[in-house]
Motif scaffolding. Structure first.
Motif, mmCIF file in Angstrom:
data_model
loop_
_atom_site.group_PDB
_atom_site.id
_atom_site.type_symbol
_atom_site.label_atom_id
_atom_site.label_comp_id
_atom_site.label_asym_id
_atom_site.label_seq_id
_atom_site.Cartn_x
_atom_site.Cartn_y
_atom_site.Cartn_z
ATOM 1 N N THR A 1 0.857 -1.189 0.000
ATOM 2 C CA THR A 1 0.000 0.000 0.000
ATOM 3 C C THR A 1 0.891 1.236 0.000
ATOM 4 O O THR A 1 1.754 1.381 0.856
ATOM 5 C CB THR A 1 -0.882 0.029 1.265
ATOM 6 O OG1 THR A 1 -1.574 -1.208 1.377
ATOM 7 C CG2 THR A 1 -1.874 1.181 1.214
ATOM 8 N N LYS A 2 0.684 2.107 -0.985
ATOM 9 C CA LYS A 2 1.442 3.359 -1.058
ATOM 10 C C LYS A 2 0.637 4.514 -0.479
ATOM 11 O O LYS A 2 1.167 5.373 0.206
ATOM 12 C CB LYS A 2 1.808 3.670 -2.507
ATOM 13 C CG LYS A 2 2.544 4.994 -2.687
ATOM 14 C CD LYS A 2 2.859 5.215 -4.137
ATOM 15 C CE LYS A 2 3.556 6.456 -4.534
ATOM 16 N NZ LYS A 2 4.058 7.399 -3.672
ATOM 17 N N TYR A 3 -0.677 4.511 -0.745
ATOM 18 C CA TYR A 3 -1.487 5.677 -0.403
ATOM 19 C C TYR A 3 -2.922 5.256 -0.173
ATOM 20 O O TYR A 3 -3.453 4.397 -0.890
ATOM 21 C CB TYR A 3 -1.407 6.672 -1.575
ATOM 22 C CG TYR A 3 -2.314 7.857 -1.462
ATOM 23 C CD1 TYR A 3 -1.947 8.970 -0.712
ATOM 24 C CD2 TYR A 3 -3.529 7.887 -2.123
ATOM 25 C CE1 TYR A 3 -2.776 10.077 -0.622
ATOM 26 C CE2 TYR A 3 -4.369 8.992 -2.042
ATOM 27 C CZ TYR A 3 -3.987 10.079 -1.282
ATOM 28 O OH TYR A 3 -4.811 11.171 -1.200
ATOM 29 N N MET A 4 -3.533 5.861 0.828
ATOM 30 C CA MET A 4 -4.963 5.706 1.042
ATOM 31 C C MET A 4 -5.519 7.114 1.243
ATOM 32 O O MET A 4 -5.050 7.852 2.118
ATOM 33 C CB MET A 4 -5.246 4.829 2.267
ATOM 34 C CG MET A 4 -6.687 4.393 2.354
ATOM 35 S SD MET A 4 -7.030 3.269 3.732
ATOM 36 C CE MET A 4 -6.303 1.758 3.143
ATOM 37 N N ASP B 1 -9.560 6.557 -3.073
ATOM 38 C CA ASP B 1 -8.324 6.141 -3.734
ATOM 39 C C ASP B 1 -7.445 5.325 -2.796
ATOM 40 O O ASP B 1 -7.092 5.799 -1.709
ATOM 41 C CB ASP B 1 -7.506 7.347 -4.210
ATOM 42 C CG ASP B 1 -8.176 8.095 -5.343
ATOM 43 O OD1 ASP B 1 -8.408 7.484 -6.397
ATOM 44 O OD2 ASP B 1 -8.462 9.293 -5.161
ATOM 45 N N ILE B 2 -7.095 4.136 -3.243
ATOM 46 C CA ILE B 2 -6.098 3.308 -2.571
ATOM 47 C C ILE B 2 -5.090 2.935 -3.645
ATOM 48 O O ILE B 2 -5.454 2.307 -4.639
ATOM 49 C CB ILE B 2 -6.713 2.031 -1.964
ATOM 50 C CG1 ILE B 2 -7.837 2.370 -0.985
ATOM 51 C CG2 ILE B 2 -5.627 1.179 -1.295
ATOM 52 C CD1 ILE B 2 -8.647 1.165 -0.534
ATOM 53 N N ILE B 3 -3.843 3.361 -3.478
ATOM 54 C CA ILE B 3 -2.824 3.050 -4.482
ATOM 55 C C ILE B 3 -1.958 1.912 -3.965
ATOM 56 O O ILE B 3 -1.353 2.007 -2.904
ATOM 57 C CB ILE B 3 -1.965 4.286 -4.816
ATOM 58 C CG1 ILE B 3 -2.857 5.401 -5.378
ATOM 59 C CG2 ILE B 3 -0.855 3.912 -5.817
ATOM 60 C CD1 ILE B 3 -2.127 6.712 -5.628
ATOM 61 N N MET B 4 -1.930 0.845 -4.737
ATOM 62 C CA MET B 4 -1.124 -0.327 -4.432
ATOM 63 C C MET B 4 0.006 -0.390 -5.453
ATOM 64 O O MET B 4 -0.218 -0.183 -6.647
ATOM 65 C CB MET B 4 -1.985 -1.595 -4.524
ATOM 66 C CG MET B 4 -3.245 -1.566 -3.663
ATOM 67 S SD MET B 4 -2.956 -1.369 -1.901
ATOM 68 C CE MET B 4 -2.175 -2.927 -1.520
ATOM 69 N N VAL B 5 1.225 -0.679 -4.987
ATOM 70 C CA VAL B 5 2.395 -0.699 -5.863
ATOM 71 C C VAL B 5 2.945 -2.112 -5.989
ATOM 72 O O VAL B 5 3.128 -2.818 -4.990
ATOM 73 C CB VAL B 5 3.493 0.261 -5.347
ATOM 74 C CG1 VAL B 5 4.746 0.182 -6.211
ATOM 75 C CG2 VAL B 5 2.972 1.696 -5.304
ATOM 76 N N ASN B 6 3.198 -2.500 -7.224
ATOM 77 C CA ASN B 6 3.786 -3.788 -7.565
ATOM 78 C C ASN B 6 5.299 -3.695 -7.371
ATOM 79 O O ASN B 6 5.945 -2.760 -7.851
ATOM 80 C CB ASN B 6 3.462 -4.075 -9.046
ATOM 81 C CG ASN B 6 3.859 -5.447 -9.488
ATOM 82 O OD1 ASN B 6 3.326 -6.428 -9.003
ATOM 83 N ND2 ASN B 6 4.782 -5.531 -10.438
ATOM 84 N N LEU B 7 5.881 -4.657 -6.636
ATOM 85 C CA LEU B 7 7.317 -4.636 -6.369
ATOM 86 C C LEU B 7 8.036 -5.801 -7.043
ATOM 87 O O LEU B 7 7.465 -6.884 -7.202
ATOM 88 C CB LEU B 7 7.580 -4.720 -4.861
ATOM 89 C CG LEU B 7 6.992 -3.626 -3.991
ATOM 90 C CD1 LEU B 7 7.314 -3.886 -2.530
ATOM 91 C CD2 LEU B 7 7.456 -2.245 -4.420
#
Length: 129
Positions: free
Chosen positions: A48-51, A100-106
């Motif tokens: 999770t990057k941002y909520m 907005d919930i931003i999820m980042v692929n690692l």
């Protein structure tokens, strides 16, 4: 919006007012967003990057069942932007929305990695491949 998960509100989920503790609900939302993203991006390394701002609209009490709905708003190069709604199955009222919930692929190195996805994929469609 598709509602993927249901949670039963138990005594240990309550705040001193006898309603669902907001922190518990946010943990459920974060977990659901992570699981949804892992399935969509086909990678267990998602964070999770941002909520965005959250909006509590109604409550849940002991014994209620809440449903967590997730929709994809946007596919980024290394991220997935989701929106969420949680509703009370008994009262049918919306409990909370998160726009907005931003999820980042690692990648294996723990840094953002392009995922190559541009649209929602369903498991039934993957099985046909």
């Amino acid at each position: 919006m598709r509602f993927h998960t249901r949670k039963w509100v138990k005594p240990e989920d309550l705040n001193p007012n006898g309603t669902l503790f907001g922190g518990k609900l946010l943990a459920w939302i974060d977990e659901e967003a992570a699981l949804y993203s892992i399935v969509q991006l086909e990678n267990n390394k998602v964070v999770t990057k941002y909520m965005s701002e959250i909006n509590f609209m109604s409550k849940a009490t002991e014994g209620d069942i809440v449903e967590i709905g997730i929709d994809v708003k946007k596919f980024g190069g290394t991220s997935l932007t989701l929106k969420c709604e949680v509703r009370n199955m008994r009262t049918r009222e919306t409990i909370i929305t998160v726009e907005d919930i931003i999820m980042v692929n690692l990648g294996e190195d723990g840094k953002p990695k392009p995922h190559g996805k541009t649209q929602i994929e369903y498991v039934k469609d993957r099985l046909k491949k």
